[in-house]
Design an enzyme around this catalytic site. Sequence first.
Site, PDB file in Angstrom:
ATOM      1  N   LYS A 150       0.843  -1.345   0.128  1.00 45.64           N
ATOM      2  CA  LYS A 150      -0.058  -0.244   0.191  1.00 45.64           C
ATOM      3  C   LYS A 150       0.995   1.263  -0.016  1.00 45.64           C
ATOM      4  CE  LYS A 150      -3.862  -2.381   2.257  1.00 45.64           C
ATOM      5  NZ  LYS A 150      -3.348  -3.641   2.751  1.00 45.64           N
TER       6      LYS A 150
HETATM    7  O1  LIG Z   1      -9.176  -3.080   1.827  1.00 41.08           O
HETATM    8  C1  LIG Z   1      -8.223  -3.814   1.974  1.00 41.08           C
HETATM    9  C2  LIG Z   1      -6.922  -4.018   1.481  1.00 41.08           C
HETATM   10  C3  LIG Z   1      -6.102  -4.822   1.968  1.00 41.08           C
HETATM   11  N1  LIG Z   1      -6.284  -5.648   2.751  1.00 41.08           N
HETATM   12  C4  LIG Z   1      -5.170  -6.888   3.096  1.00 41.08           C
HETATM   13  O2  LIG Z   1      -5.923  -8.047   2.890  1.00 41.08           O
HETATM   14  C5  LIG Z   1      -5.395  -8.907   4.014  1.00 41.08           C
HETATM   15  C6  LIG Z   1      -6.745  -9.522   4.664  1.00 41.08           C
HETATM   16  O3  LIG Z   1      -6.616 -10.370   5.504  1.00 41.08           O
HETATM   17  P1  LIG Z   1      -7.913 -10.976   6.252  1.00 41.08           P
HETATM   18  O4  LIG Z   1      -7.304 -11.925   7.319  1.00 41.08           O
HETATM   19  O5  LIG Z   1      -8.610 -11.800   5.172  1.00 41.08           O
HETATM   20  O6  LIG Z   1      -8.594 -10.150   7.018  1.00 41.08           O
HETATM   21  C7  LIG Z   1      -4.629  -8.234   4.814  1.00 41.08           C
HETATM   22  O7  LIG Z   1      -3.367  -8.738   4.338  1.00 41.08           O
HETATM   23  C8  LIG Z   1      -5.130  -6.892   4.744  1.00 41.08           C
HETATM   24  O8  LIG Z   1      -3.787  -6.061   4.936  1.00 41.08           O
HETATM   25  C9  LIG Z   1      -7.613  -5.676   3.441  1.00 41.08           C
HETATM   26  O9  LIG Z   1      -7.904  -6.723   4.283  1.00 41.08           O
HETATM   27  N2  LIG Z   1      -8.522  -4.657   3.003  1.00 41.08           N
END
Ligand SMILES: O=c1ccn([C@@H]2O[C@H](COP(=O)(O)O)[C@@H](O)[C@H]2O)c(=O)[nH]1
Length: 359
Positions: free
Chosen positions: A105
Amino acid sequence: MAADHFADRLVARIEATRSLLVVGLDPELRQLPPELLDGVEDLAGAAAAAARFCRAVIDGVAGVAPAVKPQSAFFEAFGAAGLHALEEVTAHARAAGLLVVEDSKRGDIGSTMAAYATAALGRLQIGERELPVHDSDAVTLSPYLGPESLQPMLDAADAYGKGLFVLVRTSNPGSARVQGLETPDGRVFEQVAKLIDELGAERRGACGYSNVGAVAGLTYPDDARVLRALMPHTFLLVPGLGAQGGAPDDFPLFVNDDGARRRRRRLARGRRRLENARGRGRCRSDGRRADPRRRARRRERADRRAARAARARRPLALVARAAALARTRRCGAPVAATAPARASAARSSRRAGGGPSRS
Ligand SMILES: O=c1ccn([C@@H]2O[C@H](COP(=O)(O)O)[C@@H](O)[C@H]2O)c(=O)[nH]1
């Protein structure tokens, strides 16, 4: 534009795996299988355990998912050894035929962004030599410093056949506080979506999709339709499945019509073949009667292969789960979803009844 366009490479991987699943690699130390942490006492040991976990996940999903998404924060948390682990994991995934989306990001002023671009996607010029650094296939970006801050990343993506995923409508609970603010021309995230569509207009591959993708949380399905309409030539990376509350059944809302049509055509073809085979009392598509002994031998061989694979993957049962998700939820639509290879999310997606795509 590089010959090897990112969107074309992604479509090729989606077609080859018949899956839209992007497997998240978030190696949070406390969630790693305990046996990997035996004897670990320092940052280097922790980073090595994280890398080992990620390599096992990659080996489990290679060939059944098109891409993985290492979350750089979980690697940076291990310090210098963590960065080394990120590079190692990235190289391992690419060698296994997976595309790698580095989730860092990034967003800063131009010169700083140029350095971020070199690290994630580009090459560092040292004398006569140009050396790849992380060599990821794509990176996530924040758009909030404005369009010119994205330029160095666009340049690197164009030059090296890489891709970008710009945050549009993030999955977190508070995202609307800024992204949902009303402007005279629609909400802030709608403005960002328009910017992505503009930036992508000159950057489409042969598949018709651009190398500038967007992040749209599965947790906000009500906004999916407007986002798809504003960005018809854009891949969406759709995080938030399971742990954050995103429902697999909402995933099709993020899928474009052409992907859905392709999926319907494939299903119809399969159904026709099955009906023809049944109608003739035969089960081979070439019309020859199947030999029951050969069929039994084939089944035995497949069972043995499955048992071997299960033994190899036993400590990481959730990897098998991710692979099964990718395998059973096949779909050829041009949109991506993320599913984290973490125990908690694997559990919640099991509760939710399966994988993210069913268009
Ligand atoms: O809007 C966003 C952008 C990035 N993420 C990232 O994706 C994964 C989600 O992990 P979960 O365990 O499914 O919650 C994580 O690396 C976030 O930094 C996001 O969740 N939302």
